[in-house]
Design a protein around this motif. Structure first.
Motif, short mmCIF file in Angstrom:
data_model
loop_
_atom_site.label_atom_id
_atom_site.label_comp_id
_atom_site.label_asym_id
_atom_site.label_seq_id
_atom_site.Cartn_x
_atom_site.Cartn_y
_atom_site.Cartn_z
N LYS A 244 104.46 -13.52 47.15
CA LYS A 244 104.85 -14.09 45.87
C LYS A 244 105.98 -15.11 46.00
N ARG B 127 100.57 -20.03 44.70
CA ARG B 127 99.48 -20.15 43.73
C ARG B 127 99.96 -20.76 42.43
N GLU B 128 101.12 -20.35 41.96
CA GLU B 128 101.65 -20.88 40.70
C GLU B 128 101.96 -22.36 40.81
N LEU C 47 100.47 -24.55 42.78
CA LEU C 47 99.20 -25.27 42.80
C LEU C 47 98.56 -25.30 41.42
N ASP C 48 98.56 -24.14 40.75
CA ASP C 48 97.92 -24.07 39.43
C ASP C 48 98.65 -24.91 38.38
N TYR D 87 99.04 -16.19 52.03
CA TYR D 87 99.05 -16.62 50.63
C TYR D 87 97.66 -16.83 50.05
N LYS D 88 96.64 -16.58 50.86
CA LYS D 88 95.24 -16.62 50.40
C LYS D 88 94.84 -17.97 49.82
N THR D 89 95.40 -19.03 50.32
CA THR D 89 94.95 -20.36 49.90
C THR D 89 93.59 -20.65 50.51
N THR D 90 92.81 -21.48 49.83
CA THR D 90 91.52 -21.87 50.39
C THR D 90 91.73 -22.87 51.51
N GLU E 230 92.47 -26.29 49.91
CA GLU E 230 93.85 -26.39 49.42
C GLU E 230 94.82 -26.56 50.57
#
Length: 353
Positions: free
Chosen positions: A238, A243-244, A246-247, A277-280, A283
């Motif tokens: 976190k 993720r935040e 990018l979103d 961080y589980k990014t694709t 990404e």
């Protein structure tokens, strides 16, 4: 006319779509992308841009992390700064050249360097530069205003008059302003925003309002996840809030930080980011190559774009892969890089025995 032709599975455009093609490069530009008749067993990827480095720290490589972060890296008397002051200039230049060569052999053809040492520090990096690689030099202590420097690279923001004046002078000169913020806490985040920077480094402790402000003000965020974990400023997926960011639509780039502690290996950085961080894969490659915008160029593989790319031997894995880009970023690594093209020039070709 200087012409280079490369055949392989290339990851094209902004969505990095894999297609088996033949690339034709003329005078530094991707002149044509045509379907290939056969599979060459090669992968063609946009070159990496390492968006945050301290390559002078190569002279203290793998220094033990045996004290708080501030005592290790904070100016003027953190351990790294003591080591840099004690290092002969010739040794510093040789060490920086070593790290640049390491980056090139891994597919990195550009980097943004926070260059300590004032004008002399900037001059040392200029002397160390090797052909093909593009440094975006962010100096300090007067180095930011030299002709070779692209802007100012501040350690942190403390609302000091000297920092405010340096940022204003850099902006007046049409140069970039970059600053570390939110690495070890939140105290320096607001002072950093007050400098109206172009780039903020780390953002480990960014809150929702900080993310929104970075997006609204189009401030690029550079993440250095391996360094953050190694230096103990995070132990959570976190932080930083990848993720935040990018979103929210932030421009997010990837860097490796201090060579003292972390190798400037962008493939390793990509693999770590994707794991923690589980990014694709898409990404991640966007973050790992997008920093070229700081240099006013691109490494997207598109007709008419500058040719900044690297080629990998797929080791026979492509026929087995359900996701070629994931395979390229997480399974192959720098050891499979066999050719690097920068500005249309072949700057590295691996010799096989």
């Amino acid at each position: 006319m200087n012409t280079i032709q490369i055949t392989g599975t290339a990851f094209l455009g902004t969505d990095f779509s894999p297609e088996n093609v033949e690339l034709t490069i003329n005078n530094g530009i991707i002149a044509d992308i045509s379907p290939a008749r056969e599979n060459s067993g090669k992968l063609i990827l946009p070159a990496f841009f390492n968006a945050h480095t301290h390559i002078g720290d190569t002279v203290g490589m793998d220094t033990p992390i045996d004290r708080p972060l501030k005592e290790l890296v904070a100016p003027p008397d953190g351990l790294k700064h003591v080591i840099l002051r004690e290092t002969p200039k010739d040794t510093l230049i040789s060490a920086m050249r070593h790290s640049m060569e390491f980056m090139v052999k891994g597919g990195t053809t550009g980097f943004a360097e926070f260059r300590e040492g004032g004008k002399e520090g900037v001059e040392a990096l200029t002397k160390a530069r090797i052909p093909g690689i593009t440094p975006v030099i962010l100096g300090r202590d007067g180095g930011e205003l030299t002709g070779e420097a692209a802007g100012l690279g501040l350690s942190n923001a403390h609302r000091l008059d000297a920092e405010i004046e340096a940022a204003a002078a850099a902006k007046k000169a049409g140069k970039l302003v970059a600053v570390h913020a939110g690495e070890g806490g939140i105290k320096d985040i607001e002072p950093a925003f007050e400098l109206e920077p172009d780039v903020i480094i780390h953002a480990v402790n960014f809150r929702p309002q900080d993310i929104r402000r970075a997006a609204d003000e189009d401030i690029a965020i550079v993440l250095c996840p391996r360094s953050n974990w190694l230096l103990g400023v995070t132990d959570s997926a976190k932080k930083p809030p990848v993720r935040e960011l990018l979103d929210a639509g932030c421009r997010v780039y990837l860097g490796t930080d201090n060579v003292m502690f972390v190798s400037p290996d962008m493939a390793a950085e990509c693999a770590f980011l994707m794991t923690a961080y589980k990014t694709t894969a898409e990404e991640t490659l966007s973050m790992a190559s997008g920093g070229f915008s700081l240099a006013g160029t691109s490494s997207l593989i598109e007709k008419g774009k500058p040719a900044n790319l690297y080629v990998m031997d797929d080791a026979g894995l492509l026929s087995l892969s359900r996701k070629p880009l994931t395979t390229a970023l997480t399974r192959l690594g720098r050891g499979h890089v066999c050719q690097v093209i920068a500005h249309g020039e072949d700057i590295y070709s691996k010799k096989y025995e």
